[in-house]
Design a protein around this motif. Structure first.
Motif, PDB file in Angstrom:
ATOM      1  N   MET A  60       2.036  -2.837   0.008  1.00  0.00           N
ATOM      2  CA  MET A  60       2.465  -1.485   0.386  1.00  0.00           C
ATOM      3  C   MET A  60       3.830  -1.514   1.073  1.00  0.00           C
ATOM      4  O   MET A  60       4.630  -0.586   0.922  1.00  0.00           O
ATOM      5  CB  MET A  60       1.408  -0.835   1.282  1.00  0.00           C
ATOM      6  CG  MET A  60       1.566   0.664   1.401  1.00  0.00           C
ATOM      7  SD  MET A  60       1.497   1.481  -0.215  1.00  0.00           S
ATOM      8  CE  MET A  60       2.533   2.893   0.083  1.00  0.00           C
TER       9      MET A  60
ATOM     10  N   ASP B 131       7.250  -9.989   8.404  1.00  0.00           N
ATOM     11  CA  ASP B 131       5.880 -10.318   8.012  1.00  0.00           C
ATOM     12  C   ASP B 131       5.518 -11.657   8.644  1.00  0.00           C
ATOM     13  O   ASP B 131       6.369 -12.531   8.796  1.00  0.00           O
ATOM     14  CB  ASP B 131       5.774 -10.407   6.485  1.00  0.00           C
ATOM     15  CG  ASP B 131       4.337 -10.306   6.000  1.00  0.00           C
ATOM     16  OD1 ASP B 131       3.984  -9.281   5.391  1.00  0.00           O
ATOM     17  OD2 ASP B 131       3.546 -11.254   6.242  1.00  0.00           O
TER      18      ASP B 131
ATOM     19  N   ASN C 104      -5.388  -3.021   8.610  1.00  0.00           N
ATOM     20  CA  ASN C 104      -5.691  -1.882   9.497  1.00  0.00           C
ATOM     21  C   ASN C 104      -6.012  -2.246  10.957  1.00  0.00           C
ATOM     22  O   ASN C 104      -5.753  -1.456  11.857  1.00  0.00           O
ATOM     23  CB  ASN C 104      -6.880  -1.116   8.921  1.00  0.00           C
ATOM     24  CG  ASN C 104      -6.667  -0.759   7.463  1.00  0.00           C
ATOM     25  OD1 ASN C 104      -5.536  -0.575   7.038  1.00  0.00           O
ATOM     26  ND2 ASN C 104      -7.747  -0.671   6.693  1.00  0.00           N
TER      27      ASN C 104
ATOM     28  N   ASP D  64       0.826   3.339   8.201  1.00  0.00           N
ATOM     29  CA  ASP D  64       0.082   3.600   6.970  1.00  0.00           C
ATOM     30  C   ASP D  64      -1.382   3.885   7.301  1.00  0.00           C
ATOM     31  O   ASP D  64      -1.848   3.679   8.415  1.00  0.00           O
ATOM     32  CB  ASP D  64       0.247   2.460   5.953  1.00  0.00           C
ATOM     33  CG  ASP D  64       0.389   3.042   4.543  1.00  0.00           C
ATOM     34  OD1 ASP D  64      -0.443   3.900   4.178  1.00  0.00           O
ATOM     35  OD2 ASP D  64       1.335   2.675   3.834  1.00  0.00           O
ATOM     36  N   LYS D  65      -2.079   4.424   6.321  1.00  0.00           N
ATOM     37  CA  LYS D  65      -3.482   4.799   6.479  1.00  0.00           C
ATOM     38  C   LYS D  65      -4.393   3.616   6.194  1.00  0.00           C
ATOM     39  O   LYS D  65      -3.947   2.699   5.518  1.00  0.00           O
ATOM     40  CB  LYS D  65      -3.858   5.950   5.568  1.00  0.00           C
ATOM     41  CG  LYS D  65      -3.482   5.807   4.108  1.00  0.00           C
ATOM     42  CD  LYS D  65      -3.818   4.590   3.312  1.00  0.00           C
ATOM     43  CE  LYS D  65      -5.282   4.269   3.104  1.00  0.00           C
ATOM     44  NZ  LYS D  65      -5.475   3.054   2.223  1.00  0.00           N
TER      45      LYS D  65
ATOM     46  N   ASN E  93       0.084   9.764   2.183  1.00  0.00           N
ATOM     47  CA  ASN E  93       0.915  10.060   1.014  1.00  0.00           C
ATOM     48  C   ASN E  93       0.180  10.769  -0.114  1.00  0.00           C
ATOM     49  O   ASN E  93       0.802  11.410  -0.956  1.00  0.00           O
ATOM     50  CB  ASN E  93       1.530   8.758   0.475  1.00  0.00           C
ATOM     51  CG  ASN E  93       0.484   7.693   0.218  1.00  0.00           C
ATOM     52  OD1 ASN E  93      -0.474   7.570   0.974  1.00  0.00           O
ATOM     53  ND2 ASN E  93       0.641   6.917  -0.831  1.00  0.00           N
TER      54      ASN E  93
ATOM     55  N   ARG F  72      -9.404  -6.396   2.547  1.00  0.00           N
ATOM     56  CA  ARG F  72     -10.201  -5.182   2.290  1.00  0.00           C
ATOM     57  C   ARG F  72     -11.691  -5.474   2.163  1.00  0.00           C
ATOM     58  O   ARG F  72     -12.509  -4.564   2.207  1.00  0.00           O
ATOM     59  CB  ARG F  72      -9.710  -4.503   1.007  1.00  0.00           C
ATOM     60  CG  ARG F  72      -8.457  -3.686   1.173  1.00  0.00           C
ATOM     61  CD  ARG F  72      -8.041  -3.105  -0.167  1.00  0.00           C
ATOM     62  NE  ARG F  72      -6.835  -2.312  -0.052  1.00  0.00           N
ATOM     63  CZ  ARG F  72      -5.620  -2.825   0.100  1.00  0.00           C
ATOM     64  NH1 ARG F  72      -5.445  -4.130   0.147  1.00  0.00           N
ATOM     65  NH2 ARG F  72      -4.568  -2.028   0.210  1.00  0.00           N
TER      66      ARG F  72
HETATM   67  P1  NAD Z   1      -1.247  -6.593   1.965  1.00  0.00           P
HETATM   68  O1  NAD Z   1      -2.276  -7.601   2.340  1.00  0.00           O
HETATM   69  O2  NAD Z   1      -0.660  -6.643   0.591  1.00  0.00           O
HETATM   70  O3  NAD Z   1      -0.036  -6.660   2.994  1.00  0.00           O
HETATM   71  C1  NAD Z   1      -0.199  -6.724   4.375  1.00  0.00           C
HETATM   72  C2  NAD Z   1       0.880  -7.639   4.931  1.00  0.00           C
HETATM   73  O4  NAD Z   1       0.834  -7.585   6.357  1.00  0.00           O
HETATM   74  C3  NAD Z   1       0.675  -9.105   4.531  1.00  0.00           C
HETATM   75  O5  NAD Z   1       1.831  -9.581   3.863  1.00  0.00           O
HETATM   76  C4  NAD Z   1       0.446  -9.810   5.865  1.00  0.00           C
HETATM   77  O6  NAD Z   1       0.965 -11.128   5.900  1.00  0.00           O
HETATM   78  C5  NAD Z   1       1.156  -8.897   6.828  1.00  0.00           C
HETATM   79  N1  NAD Z   1       0.727  -9.003   8.231  1.00  0.00           N
HETATM   80  C6  NAD Z   1      -0.510  -9.247   8.731  1.00  0.00           C
HETATM   81  N2  NAD Z   1      -0.476  -9.243  10.074  1.00  0.00           N
HETATM   82  C7  NAD Z   1       0.798  -8.965  10.443  1.00  0.00           C
HETATM   83  C8  NAD Z   1       1.472  -8.829  11.688  1.00  0.00           C
HETATM   84  N3  NAD Z   1       0.805  -8.946  12.855  1.00  0.00           N
HETATM   85  N4  NAD Z   1       2.800  -8.566  11.683  1.00  0.00           N
HETATM   86  C9  NAD Z   1       3.482  -8.470  10.509  1.00  0.00           C
HETATM   87  N5  NAD Z   1       2.903  -8.605   9.302  1.00  0.00           N
HETATM   88  C10 NAD Z   1       1.582  -8.838   9.268  1.00  0.00           C
HETATM   89  O7  NAD Z   1      -1.906  -5.183   2.249  1.00  0.00           O
HETATM   90  P2  NAD Z   1      -1.397  -3.787   1.700  1.00  0.00           P
HETATM   91  O8  NAD Z   1      -2.156  -3.410   0.499  1.00  0.00           O
HETATM   92  O9  NAD Z   1       0.087  -3.787   1.638  1.00  0.00           O
HETATM   93  O10 NAD Z   1      -1.904  -2.817   2.879  1.00  0.00           O
HETATM   94  C11 NAD Z   1      -1.191  -2.701   4.091  1.00  0.00           C
HETATM   95  C12 NAD Z   1      -1.483  -1.344   4.743  1.00  0.00           C
HETATM   96  O11 NAD Z   1      -1.072  -0.309   3.843  1.00  0.00           O
HETATM   97  C13 NAD Z   1      -2.970  -1.080   4.995  1.00  0.00           C
HETATM   98  O12 NAD Z   1      -3.112  -0.324   6.158  1.00  0.00           O
HETATM   99  C14 NAD Z   1      -3.424  -0.282   3.780  1.00  0.00           C
HETATM  100  O13 NAD Z   1      -4.548   0.518   4.013  1.00  0.00           O
HETATM  101  C15 NAD Z   1      -2.176   0.540   3.516  1.00  0.00           C
HETATM  102  N6  NAD Z   1      -2.028   0.964   2.132  1.00  0.00           N
HETATM  103  C16 NAD Z   1      -1.698   2.254   1.908  1.00  0.00           C
HETATM  104  C17 NAD Z   1      -1.550   2.709   0.615  1.00  0.00           C
HETATM  105  C18 NAD Z   1      -1.156   4.132   0.401  1.00  0.00           C
HETATM  106  O14 NAD Z   1      -1.037   4.558  -0.741  1.00  0.00           O
HETATM  107  N7  NAD Z   1      -0.929   4.879   1.474  1.00  0.00           N
HETATM  108  C19 NAD Z   1      -1.743   1.851  -0.477  1.00  0.00           C
HETATM  109  C20 NAD Z   1      -2.061   0.520  -0.215  1.00  0.00           C
HETATM  110  C21 NAD Z   1      -2.198   0.085   1.103  1.00  0.00           C
END
Ligand code: NAD
Length: 348
Positions: free
Chosen positions: A14, A35, A73, A93-94, A122, A162
């Protein structure tokens, strides 16, 4: 123009999507990313972004106005509070947090610091939702008394955080937060009753499917569902009004609206259906209804980011309001309680 500088914290799937979106928003400039995983730091550098060496380095950079949280989350709260205390505005983000108390902690920090906190809901910009909302708001279907809204996949929950409770996994938090957020805007009356059943068809520790039934104070009802082991899809939207029905079948806006044009009061002739006879379920004569295409609504999710910048400058009200987000988190808690107790839960 002085651009608003933002850093993405959590540069996974995301995070990368946010970087793409921000690229198309004139008011915003991506100051960099951070990250905890080196592989994602490397990816950011490969794509030409500045990868901050630590979260502390992001917070220490005085040229950064805001951060955008796209981590799993369970750490949204701590990151948001630290950022606001360091003088940064925050997009998160949610789902905003794992529960309403964590969100209240964030809102207290926002109040104390005067920094803007806004949640990335979004899917309010999805065209299918906006099409149904237009039909409901304009009364095209008459009085809409029931809506079904669902998303379905068949691949199970992705094999990442997840799947784990401690990180805030599960479909109710992941997708329920979107579907409920939109539903509460579609049907504004108080929610009286919540019934929820979580399902674990392959035995994961978090819900892989859920079914929610809501009753609103004005008598409207809604079904909200998400599945990850559903090999045949039901409609994404099904809206029943007194003089029309709308269906949206897929992400490509397949579907139609059927409207009553001639409410013939005379009873239908009984028909043989299955092993019986029925008048009630006899189909209408074709001329008494007409089919129309779904209304199309132009939408651009970048308006979310534009609105955020305007809010930080005191020029606009937030489109996604924190009291709306809090209400959805409380509703999700009521749904969890309903599943735990096997009872419908009284809500508002
Ligand atoms: P992801 O696992 O692909 O990415 C999360 C990233 O966060 C990873 O690269 C991880 O290494 C990093 N991370 C973990 N702890 C951290 C920290 N303390 N500091 C910095 N980086 C850290 O997950 P994702 O699918 O990208 O989801 C991330 C967030 O976005 C979640 O809250 C998810 O619910 C949300 N999301 C929203 C949508 C949307 O359409 N609004 C879609 C997908 C995901």
């Amino acid at each position: 123009m002085n651009k608003h500088r933002i850093v993405i914290v959590g540069f996974g799937g995301m995070g990368a999507q946010h970087a793409d979106m921000i690229d198309g928003v004139a008011e915003l400039e991506l100051a960099g990313t951070f990250d905890v995983r080196e592989v994602r730091q490397e990816q950011a550098r490969l794509w030409g972004y500045h990868a901050y060496p630590s979260f502390a380095a992001v917070l220490a950079d005085k040229s950064v106005d805001s951060i955008l949280i796209a981590t799993p989350n369970h750490i949204h709260r701590d990151i948001a509070i630290q950022a606001m205390e360091a003088g940064k505005h925050v997009i998160c983000d949610k789902p905003v947090t794992l529960n309403s108390q964590e969100l209240k902690d964030i809102l207290a920090a926002s109040q104390k610091t005067g920094k803007v906190f806004m949640v990335h809901q979004n899917r309010r910009w999805d065209e299918d939702y906006l099409s149904i909302k237009k039909l409901v708001d304009e009364g095209t279907l008459g009085h809409v008394f029931r809506v079904e809204t669902r998303v379905q996949g068949s691949r199970g929950i992705p094999g990442d955080w997840r799947r784990e409770k401690q990180f805030g996994g599960g479909m109710l938090l992941d997708w329920g937060v979107h579907l409920l957020d939109r539903l509460l805007l579609l049907f504004p009356a108080p929610v009286k009753l919540v019934y929820c059943k979580l399902m674990y068809p392959t035995g994961k520790e978090v819900d892989e499917e859920y079914h929610i039934h809501l009753t609103f104070a004005d008598g409207r009802t809604a079904i909200v569902e998400t599945g990850t082991r559903d090999y045949i899809m039901l409609p994404k939207w099904y809206a029943l009004g007194t003089t029309g029905t709308a269906i949206i079948t897929d992400w490509q806006m397949g579907g139609k609206v059927t409207l009553l044009v001639d409410d013939d009061e005379t009873d239908a002739q009984p028909i043989v259906a299955g092993a019986g006879l029925t008048k009630t379920m006899a189909p209408r004569v074709l001329a008494s209804t007409k089919d129309e295409p779904l209304p199309r609504v132009a939408t651009d999710v970048r308006d979310f980011y534009r609105n955020f910048v305007a809010v930080t400058e005191g020029k606009a009200e937030p489109i996604v309001k924190n009291d709306q987000v809090l209400r959805v988190m409380r509703l999700i808690e009521a749904a969890f309680e309903s599943d735990r107790t096997g009872q419908a839960v009284r809500f508002e």
